[in-house]
Design a protein around this motif. Structure first.
Motif, PDB file in Angstrom:
ATOM      1  N   ILE A 174      -6.297  -1.716  -4.351  1.00 48.51           N
ATOM      2  CA  ILE A 174      -5.340  -2.082  -5.404  1.00 48.51           C
ATOM      3  C   ILE A 174      -5.065  -3.570  -5.303  1.00 48.51           C
ATOM      4  CG2 ILE A 174      -3.005  -1.713  -6.288  1.00 48.51           C
ATOM      5  CD1 ILE A 174      -3.058   1.012  -4.924  1.00 48.51           C
ATOM      6  N   GLU A 175      -5.010  -4.229  -6.440  1.00 47.45           N
ATOM      7  CA  GLU A 175      -4.696  -5.650  -6.409  1.00 47.45           C
ATOM      8  C   GLU A 175      -3.208  -5.847  -6.148  1.00 47.45           C
ATOM      9  OE1 GLU A 175      -6.717  -8.151  -6.414  1.00 47.45           O
ATOM     10  OE2 GLU A 175      -8.438  -6.810  -6.553  1.00 47.45           O
ATOM     11  N   ALA A 176      -2.881  -6.606  -5.109  1.00 50.64           N
ATOM     12  CA  ALA A 176      -1.485  -6.772  -4.719  1.00 50.64           C
ATOM     13  C   ALA A 176      -0.833  -7.991  -5.323  1.00 50.64           C
ATOM     14  CB  ALA A 176      -1.396  -6.864  -3.193  1.00 50.64           C
ATOM     15  N   GLY A 177      -1.593  -8.811  -6.012  1.00 55.38           N
ATOM     16  CA  GLY A 177      -1.003 -10.037  -6.504  1.00 55.38           C
ATOM     17  C   GLY A 177      -1.020 -11.099  -5.431  1.00 55.38           C
ATOM     18  N   SER A 232       2.624   1.066  -3.905  1.00 52.43           N
ATOM     19  CA  SER A 232       2.979   0.992  -5.325  1.00 52.43           C
ATOM     20  C   SER A 232       4.087  -0.036  -5.564  1.00 52.43           C
ATOM     21  CB  SER A 232       3.426   2.370  -5.818  1.00 52.43           C
ATOM     22  OG  SER A 232       2.371   3.296  -5.745  1.00 52.43           O
ATOM     23  N   VAL A 233       5.008  -0.125  -4.612  1.00 50.38           N
ATOM     24  CA  VAL A 233       6.084  -1.115  -4.730  1.00 50.38           C
ATOM     25  C   VAL A 233       5.545  -2.515  -4.475  1.00 50.38           C
ATOM     26  CG1 VAL A 233       8.267  -1.907  -3.750  1.00 50.38           C
ATOM     27  CG2 VAL A 233       7.851   0.546  -4.066  1.00 50.38           C
ATOM     28  N   ALA A 256       2.564  -3.750  -4.656  1.00 45.51           N
ATOM     29  CA  ALA A 256       1.626  -4.249  -5.653  1.00 45.51           C
ATOM     30  C   ALA A 256       2.335  -4.915  -6.826  1.00 45.51           C
ATOM     31  CB  ALA A 256       0.743  -3.098  -6.158  1.00 45.51           C
ATOM     32  N   GLN A 257       3.584  -4.518  -7.068  1.00 43.42           N
ATOM     33  CA  GLN A 257       4.351  -5.080  -8.184  1.00 43.42           C
ATOM     34  C   GLN A 257       5.273  -6.216  -7.775  1.00 43.42           C
ATOM     35  OE1 GLN A 257       3.608  -3.931 -11.247  1.00 43.42           O
ATOM     36  NE2 GLN A 257       2.136  -2.604 -10.184  1.00 43.42           N
ATOM     37  N   ARG A 258       5.357  -6.462  -6.438  1.00 41.53           N
ATOM     38  CA  ARG A 258       6.328  -7.457  -5.969  1.00 41.53           C
ATOM     39  C   ARG A 258       5.693  -8.358  -4.910  1.00 41.53           C
ATOM     40  NH1 ARG A 258      12.409  -5.203  -5.510  1.00 41.53           N
ATOM     41  NH2 ARG A 258      12.573  -7.408  -5.024  1.00 41.53           N
ATOM     42  N   PRO A 259       4.997  -9.392  -5.322  1.00 37.35           N
ATOM     43  CA  PRO A 259       4.425 -10.310  -4.340  1.00 37.35           C
ATOM     44  C   PRO A 259       5.510 -11.020  -3.553  1.00 37.35           C
ATOM     45  CG  PRO A 259       4.237 -11.204  -6.564  1.00 37.35           C
ATOM     46  CD  PRO A 259       4.701  -9.784  -6.704  1.00 37.35           C
ATOM     47  N   LEU A 288      -4.329  -3.028   0.008  1.00 37.15           N
ATOM     48  CA  LEU A 288      -3.830  -4.220  -0.680  1.00 37.15           C
ATOM     49  C   LEU A 288      -4.357  -5.530  -0.112  1.00 37.15           C
ATOM     50  CD1 LEU A 288      -0.064  -3.179  -0.943  1.00 37.15           C
ATOM     51  CD2 LEU A 288      -1.845  -2.911  -2.679  1.00 37.15           C
TER      52      LEU A 288
END
Length: 260
Positions: free
Chosen positions: A2-5, A98-99, A101-104, A132
């Motif tokens: 998954i791309e983590a940013g 999941s968390v 990945a949305q919060r770098p 990630l």
């Protein structure tokens, strides 16, 4: 993967066995986080509340993530138990990932005691590395083992001899294998009381909720103090809403007996 940013970093921080035991290094590490993730085990989760208090004191946001269910069937054999734990670790990694990945940024995980002893956080974060590609480090904390020894003023091993750290689930097997000086963790059923009579007598140095204002301590010949231990364990649970106990168990005929 998954791309983590961009710029995701994880810090696993041991926070000791009570908020007052937070080391300067641990406090600095938490203060440097953008947020902290903590498992939420349901309404009234007392350890989540303690982690939240640490975060509020340091000034960092806590993000509570519902903890995935785990198979805790007492009848699981060795392979079944290991498999259930691995499935739980995978589920936790997915929920946390999941968390993240949305919060770098820099995310903290606060580990009760020290991350090195019977805690799953490092293993779960290893799975996040695969998912990630995050970087992480570990900050140690004051462990229940250290507190147990300090409170009872004992050395956990005899001169030139080892100490085995194990769980209540494995205690009977370890004793049968010949170990006579053990530190036991994760023992909600006080398995020491179930040791066969032919294994001889044992001394115990026991503690519950070590480091908390309501910690309980008992020491003595196991057969003589077992009811005292059970009563103290009940008091600790009533006072704090949770109980974690740790004890040193030593075969009574191996060394000169010492009490706290």
């Amino acid at each position: 993967m998954i791309e983590a940013g961009p710029a995701v970093r994880v810090r696993i921080v041991g926070i000791g066995c009570h908020p007052g035991q937070l080391t300067a290094e641990a406090r600095e590490a938490i203060a440097g986080c953008d947020y902290v993730i903590a498992a939420d085990k349901g309404p009234g989760d007392p350890l989540l509340a303690l982690r939240r208090a640490v975060c509020e004191d340091v000034g960092v946001e806590l993000v509570a993530v519902p903890d995935p269910p785990r198979d805790r069937d007492a009848g699981l054999d060795g392979a079944g138990y290991d498999g259930a734990v691995l499935d739980w670790h995978d589920a936790r990694a997915a929920a946390y990932g999941s968390v993240i990945a949305q919060r770098p940024g820099t995310v903290g995980f606060l580990v009760w005691g020290d991350p090195a002893f019977y805690d799953s956080t490092i293993r779960v974060v290893d799975r996040l590395v695969d998912r990630l590609g995050v970087a992480y480090d570990v900050v140690p904390g004051i462990s229940a083992l250290s507190l147990l020894a300090a409170r009872h003023r004992v050395v956990l091993h005899e001169v030139g001899r080892p100490v085995l750290v194990t769980t209540g689930r494995r205690l009977a097997d370890e004793v049968a294998a010949g170990h006579d000086n053990l530190v036991v963790m994760l023992d909600g059923r006080l398995q020491a009381t179930l040791l066969p009579a032919e294994e001889g007598e044992w001394d115990i140095w026991w503690g519950a909720n070590l480091g908390s204002p309501h910690e309980e301590l008992v020491a003595g010949r196991l057969g003589e103090v077992v009811e005292e231990v059970r009563a103290a364990r009940a008091r600790a649970k009533d006072a704090d809403g949770w109980v974690m106990d740790t004890y040193l168990l030593r075969r009574a005929d191996t060394v000169r007996r010492s009490r706290s």
